[in-house]
Write an enzyme that holds these catalytic residues in place. Structure first.
Site, PDB file in Angstrom:
ATOM      1  N   THR A 100     -44.907   4.314  -5.985  1.00  0.00           N
ATOM      2  CA  THR A 100     -43.996   4.543  -7.112  1.00  0.00           C
ATOM      3  C   THR A 100     -42.914   3.456  -7.156  1.00  0.00           C
ATOM      4  O   THR A 100     -42.350   3.100  -6.132  1.00  0.00           O
ATOM      5  CB  THR A 100     -43.342   5.922  -6.946  1.00  0.00           C
ATOM      6  OG1 THR A 100     -44.378   6.900  -7.076  1.00  0.00           O
ATOM      7  CG2 THR A 100     -42.277   6.166  -7.986  1.00  0.00           C
ATOM      8  N   ASP A 108     -31.853   2.741 -20.210  1.00  0.00           N
ATOM      9  CA  ASP A 108     -31.921   1.273 -20.206  1.00  0.00           C
ATOM     10  C   ASP A 108     -33.139   0.752 -20.972  1.00  0.00           C
ATOM     11  O   ASP A 108     -33.492  -0.427 -20.851  1.00  0.00           O
ATOM     12  CB  ASP A 108     -31.906   0.736 -18.773  1.00  0.00           C
ATOM     13  CG  ASP A 108     -33.039   1.273 -17.937  1.00  0.00           C
ATOM     14  OD1 ASP A 108     -33.536   2.375 -18.232  1.00  0.00           O
ATOM     15  OD2 ASP A 108     -33.442   0.597 -16.971  1.00  0.00           O
ATOM     16  N   SER A 166     -30.585   3.922 -15.314  1.00  0.00           N
ATOM     17  CA  SER A 166     -31.756   4.324 -16.083  1.00  0.00           C
ATOM     18  C   SER A 166     -31.560   5.665 -16.792  1.00  0.00           C
ATOM     19  O   SER A 166     -30.660   5.812 -17.592  1.00  0.00           O
ATOM     20  CB  SER A 166     -32.974   4.333 -15.161  1.00  0.00           C
ATOM     21  OG  SER A 166     -34.132   4.633 -15.878  1.00  0.00           O
ATOM     22  N   HIS A 167     -32.381   6.626 -16.428  1.00  0.00           N
ATOM     23  CA  HIS A 167     -32.400   7.925 -17.102  1.00  0.00           C
ATOM     24  C   HIS A 167     -31.362   8.895 -16.543  1.00  0.00           C
ATOM     25  O   HIS A 167     -31.256  10.011 -17.027  1.00  0.00           O
ATOM     26  CB  HIS A 167     -33.798   8.513 -16.935  1.00  0.00           C
ATOM     27  CG  HIS A 167     -34.231   8.491 -15.495  1.00  0.00           C
ATOM     28  ND1 HIS A 167     -34.494   7.330 -14.822  1.00  0.00           N
ATOM     29  CD2 HIS A 167     -34.391   9.478 -14.598  1.00  0.00           C
ATOM     30  CE1 HIS A 167     -34.812   7.603 -13.575  1.00  0.00           C
ATOM     31  NE2 HIS A 167     -34.761   8.894 -13.412  1.00  0.00           N
ATOM     32  N   LYS A 213     -41.015  -2.387 -16.880  1.00  0.00           N
ATOM     33  CA  LYS A 213     -41.636  -1.540 -17.895  1.00  0.00           C
ATOM     34  C   LYS A 213     -40.828  -1.690 -19.176  1.00  0.00           C
ATOM     35  O   LYS A 213     -39.684  -2.129 -19.143  1.00  0.00           O
ATOM     36  CB  LYS A 213     -41.723  -0.099 -17.422  1.00  0.00           C
ATOM     37  CG  LYS A 213     -40.422   0.534 -17.020  1.00  0.00           C
ATOM     38  CD  LYS A 213     -40.706   1.867 -16.337  1.00  0.00           C
ATOM     39  CE  LYS A 213     -39.437   2.520 -15.843  1.00  0.00           C
ATOM     40  NZ  LYS A 213     -39.375   2.625 -14.378  1.00  0.00           N
ATOM     41  N   ASP A 270     -36.355   1.132 -20.762  1.00  0.00           N
ATOM     42  CA  ASP A 270     -37.638   0.728 -20.174  1.00  0.00           C
ATOM     43  C   ASP A 270     -38.667   1.867 -20.190  1.00  0.00           C
ATOM     44  O   ASP A 270     -39.848   1.628 -19.944  1.00  0.00           O
ATOM     45  CB  ASP A 270     -37.467   0.135 -18.763  1.00  0.00           C
ATOM     46  CG  ASP A 270     -36.818   1.087 -17.790  1.00  0.00           C
ATOM     47  OD1 ASP A 270     -36.404   2.192 -18.202  1.00  0.00           O
ATOM     48  OD2 ASP A 270     -36.723   0.717 -16.594  1.00  0.00           O
ATOM     49  N   ARG A 271     -38.224   3.080 -20.471  1.00  0.00           N
ATOM     50  CA  ARG A 271     -39.188   4.192 -20.553  1.00  0.00           C
ATOM     51  C   ARG A 271     -39.510   4.502 -22.009  1.00  0.00           C
ATOM     52  O   ARG A 271     -38.753   4.148 -22.908  1.00  0.00           O
ATOM     53  CB  ARG A 271     -38.600   5.449 -19.926  1.00  0.00           C
ATOM     54  CG  ARG A 271     -38.353   5.309 -18.451  1.00  0.00           C
ATOM     55  CD  ARG A 271     -37.947   6.644 -17.852  1.00  0.00           C
ATOM     56  NE  ARG A 271     -37.790   6.474 -16.410  1.00  0.00           N
ATOM     57  CZ  ARG A 271     -37.821   7.456 -15.527  1.00  0.00           C
ATOM     58  NH1 ARG A 271     -37.982   8.706 -15.934  1.00  0.00           N
ATOM     59  NH2 ARG A 271     -37.689   7.215 -14.243  1.00  0.00           N
ATOM     60  N   ASP A 318     -35.300   5.633 -22.886  1.00  0.00           N
ATOM     61  CA  ASP A 318     -34.291   6.141 -21.949  1.00  0.00           C
ATOM     62  C   ASP A 318     -33.035   5.269 -21.896  1.00  0.00           C
ATOM     63  O   ASP A 318     -32.864   4.368 -22.705  1.00  0.00           O
ATOM     64  CB  ASP A 318     -34.898   6.264 -20.544  1.00  0.00           C
ATOM     65  CG  ASP A 318     -35.081   4.910 -19.887  1.00  0.00           C
ATOM     66  OD1 ASP A 318     -35.371   3.940 -20.620  1.00  0.00           O
ATOM     67  OD2 ASP A 318     -34.914   4.799 -18.660  1.00  0.00           O
ATOM     68  N   GLU A 329     -46.630   4.090 -15.117  1.00  0.00           N
ATOM     69  CA  GLU A 329     -46.268   5.175 -14.216  1.00  0.00           C
ATOM     70  C   GLU A 329     -46.214   6.473 -15.018  1.00  0.00           C
ATOM     71  O   GLU A 329     -45.906   6.456 -16.216  1.00  0.00           O
ATOM     72  CB  GLU A 329     -44.894   4.927 -13.598  1.00  0.00           C
ATOM     73  CG  GLU A 329     -44.831   3.714 -12.704  1.00  0.00           C
ATOM     74  CD  GLU A 329     -43.545   3.714 -11.882  1.00  0.00           C
ATOM     75  OE1 GLU A 329     -43.585   4.225 -10.749  1.00  0.00           O
ATOM     76  OE2 GLU A 329     -42.526   3.228 -12.374  1.00  0.00           O
TER      77      GLU A 329
HETATM   78  C1  G1P Z   1     -38.419   7.551 -10.696  1.00  0.00           C
HETATM   79  C2  G1P Z   1     -39.847   7.595 -11.167  1.00  0.00           C
HETATM   80  C3  G1P Z   1     -40.516   6.275 -10.890  1.00  0.00           C
HETATM   81  C4  G1P Z   1     -39.722   5.148 -11.538  1.00  0.00           C
HETATM   82  C5  G1P Z   1     -38.279   5.211 -11.106  1.00  0.00           C
HETATM   83  C6  G1P Z   1     -37.419   4.196 -11.835  1.00  0.00           C
HETATM   84  O1  G1P Z   1     -38.382   7.311  -9.314  1.00  0.00           O
HETATM   85  O2  G1P Z   1     -40.554   8.656 -10.566  1.00  0.00           O
HETATM   86  O3  G1P Z   1     -41.836   6.305 -11.373  1.00  0.00           O
HETATM   87  O4  G1P Z   1     -40.244   3.899 -11.188  1.00  0.00           O
HETATM   88  O5  G1P Z   1     -37.747   6.511 -11.361  1.00  0.00           O
HETATM   89  O6  G1P Z   1     -37.433   4.377 -13.216  1.00  0.00           O
HETATM   90  P1  G1P Z   1     -38.218   8.461  -8.204  1.00  0.00           P
HETATM   91  O7  G1P Z   1     -36.958   9.217  -8.558  1.00  0.00           O
HETATM   92  O8  G1P Z   1     -39.411   9.353  -8.344  1.00  0.00           O
HETATM   93  O9  G1P Z   1     -38.165   7.741  -6.901  1.00  0.00           O
HETATM   94 ZN    ZN Z   2     -35.040   3.329 -17.227  1.00  0.00          ZN
END
Ligand code: G1P
Ligand code: ZN
Length: 543
Positions: free
Chosen positions: A344, A279, A113-114, A376, A281-282, A277, A363
């Site tokens: 979460t 992938d 992801s990010h 998402k 999804d954000r 981001d 979220e």
């Molecule tokens: C984080 C975000 C959460 C999201 C997840 C995956 O997780 O806070 O909302 O679903 O990334 O993208 P966290 O690192 O807080 O567990």
């Molecule tokens: Zn992502």
């Protein structure tokens, strides 16, 4: 081609977190590390004869290698067919879309992801079930169980598949189809949104900047925004996916997308700005001089859902993660639909959407989406905003301000303390938990504590319980302080502090957010011993 059974020994720590297994690339590069985890997924699934698997990732370093390994292992496990995105690419929402549209039995998403990419960055792998969404905890725990006991994995010795050419091939008895990663997803978007209206908006000179952050949203944004919707070339920047995201942090928030935020405050700012981001999804939504908080974005989308053809019939309900602000709750109340509060992680929304109890989910971490898929969806949120801008003829700023005037403003911020020593972070959470029973009714700096607890969620569909999902201290005026530890970080522990304050009075809607929340931040620090326990005098990232 021959299928080999290879002896292996287990690795500790292969427990999926908030969103799949995420580790440093170097950890994934250990011999058999990836293979063990993939075999554990397959062992959990059992017999996959006749089944279709969808496979793709965000294009980060190690993606192509992982795809080849998984293809060879899927063939050895007896899958009938694998659909793989061209170049190994499928955004997380696109994978969810393909799983649903092609009635696959599930999918494997390769992404962290990010989190940063490249040889020194992170990699991740996540299993999605037949509804297109992340596997629920009972499956991820079963996968983890397998990682602790497996002693062999099975793999074909077939050569590498050409991932770059669309078309069909075979590995052992398994069909492989290299698919266009964008087509199914783009078709779904045209069903949901008023493309004619958005096209007319761009034709009328409306300007936009979409920052793909060198991640996987680029190909989708180019095809949809500049292709189908006729936005001028150059609307999408950083639109070519790179294995290391150009060395940047592909996390769309005002800190990592500072350039976009600065551009949106410049005198010649475009009408609309957005980013996505790693992938895809954000999403981040930015107007001239205003970055919309994800919680507000969800609330505004909910309040205006009917502008988009896919939601004309109204919404069934909303779900938001517990730390997300309560702005969406106010809209749900006005619409007389339920609003669910979940732990979460997107996986908790799946049951509610499958049961038809909610249409929109979101979220605070820049994730928004609906029941069109089970992930998402960054570009979906951007297209919703474009549809809203086209339908209303108003600016982002006006839409947000009118929303606050009608529902009140939920000042909101998240403070992240990254790479904290794990024992210090655990100690801080334990210290908070000890205080919880005594906090109710206490008056602290003018705030009265309504209740304080460690969030427990009972899934209304299957009755499953998720406990210890974050400490929340809720004040009688609706203000909240929430603490939880990240489940996606790969270095030490990340403490997340979420602050929220509700303000009804329009005359008070112009305070800078950190100023509006300073009093709550002080209380949070005092209760948790944040600075003293972490040795930090400020958060690593404030969004
Ligand atoms: C984080 C975000 C959460 C999201 C997840 C995956 O997780 O806070 O909302 O679903 O990334 O993208 P966290 O690192 O807080 O567990
Ligand atoms: Zn992502």
């Amino acid at each position: 081609m021959t299928i080999h059974t290879v002896n292996t020994t287990t690795f500790a720590g292969q427990r999926p977190g908030t969103s799949g297994l995420r580790k440093k690339v170097s950890e994934f590069q250990q011999p058999a590390y990836l293979e063990n985890f993939v075999q554990s997924i397959f062992n959990t699934l059992g017999d996959c004869a006749g089944q279709t698997l969808v496979l793709g990732g965000d294009g980060r370093y190690f993606n192509r290698h992982a795809i080849q390994v998984i293809l060879r292992m899927a063939a050895a496990h007896g899958f009938a067919r694998v659909l793989v995105g061209q170049g190994g690419i499928l955004s997380t929402p696109a994978l969810s879309c393909v799983v649903r549209k092609r009635a696959a039995s599930g999918g494997i998403v390769l992404s962290a992801s990010h989190n940063p990419g490249g040889p020194d960055g992170d990699f991740g792998i996540k299993y999605n079930i037949a509804n297109g969404g992340p596997a629920p905890e009972k499956i991820t725990e079963a996968i983890y169980g397998q990682t602790q006991v497996l002693s062999e994995y099975r793999i074909s010795d077939a050569g590498d598949l050409d991932l770059d050419t669309l078309g069909r091939a075979r590995i052992e008895q398994m069909d492989v189809e290299v698919i266009d990663p964008v087509a199914d997803y783009a078709a779904l978007m045209t069903d949901l949104f008023d493309f004619a209206a958005i096209k007319a908006l761009f034709a009328g000179g409306f300007t936009m900047r979409f920052d793909g952050m060198h991640a996987v949203s680029g190909p989708y944004a180019h095809a949809i925004l500049e292709g189908l919707l006729g936005a001028p070339r150059g609307t999408v920047i950083n639109g070519t996916p790179l294995e290391d995201f150009g060395g940047h942090h592909p996390d769309p928030n005002p800190v990592n997308a500072a350039e976009l935020v600065a551009l949106m405050s410049a005198p010649d700012a475009p009408d609309f700005g957005a980013a996505s981001d790693g992938d895809a999804d954000r999403n981040m939504i930015v107007g001239r001089g205003i970055a919309v908080t994800p919680s507000d974005s969800l609330a505004i989308i909910a309040a205006n859902a009917a502008v988009a053809p896919g939601y004309r019939g109204g919404i069934k309900g909303i779900a938001r993660s517990m730390p997300t602000s309560t702005a969406p709750d106010r809209v749900a109340h006005a619409l007389k639909v339920p609003c669910y509060e979940t732990p979460t992680g997107w996986k908790y929304f799946g049951n509610l959407m499958d049961a038809g109890m909610v249409t929109l989910c979101g979220e605070e971490s820049y994730g928004t989406g609906s029941d069109h898929i089970r992930e998402k969806d960054g570009l979906w949120a951007v297209l919703f905003w474009l549809n809203l801008l086209a339908a209303s003829g108003k600016s982002v700023d006006t839409l947000v301000r009118e929303h606050w005037a009608r529902f009140g403003r939920n000042y909101y911020s998240r403070h992240d303390y990254e790479a904290v020593e794990s024992s210090a972070a655990e100690g801080l959470m334990a210290h908070l938990r000890e205080q919880l029973p005594a906090l109710a009714d206490q008056v602290i700096d003018g705030y009265t504590v309504d209740f304080a607890d460690d969030f427990v969620y009972k899934d209304p569909v299957d009755g499953s319980i998720a406990s210890k999902q974050g400490v929340r201290i809720v004040m009688t005026d609706g203000s909240r302080i929430v603490f939880r530890l990240s489940g996606t970080g790969t270095e030490g522990a990340t403490i997340r502090l979420y602050l929220e304050r509700y303000e009804r009075d329009v005359a008070m809607h112009d305070i800078p957010a950190q100023e509006a929340l300073a009093g709550l931040a002080t209380i949070a620090d005092r209760l948790a011993g944040l600075h003293q326990r972490t040795g930090r005098d400020r958060p690593t990232v404030t969004t």
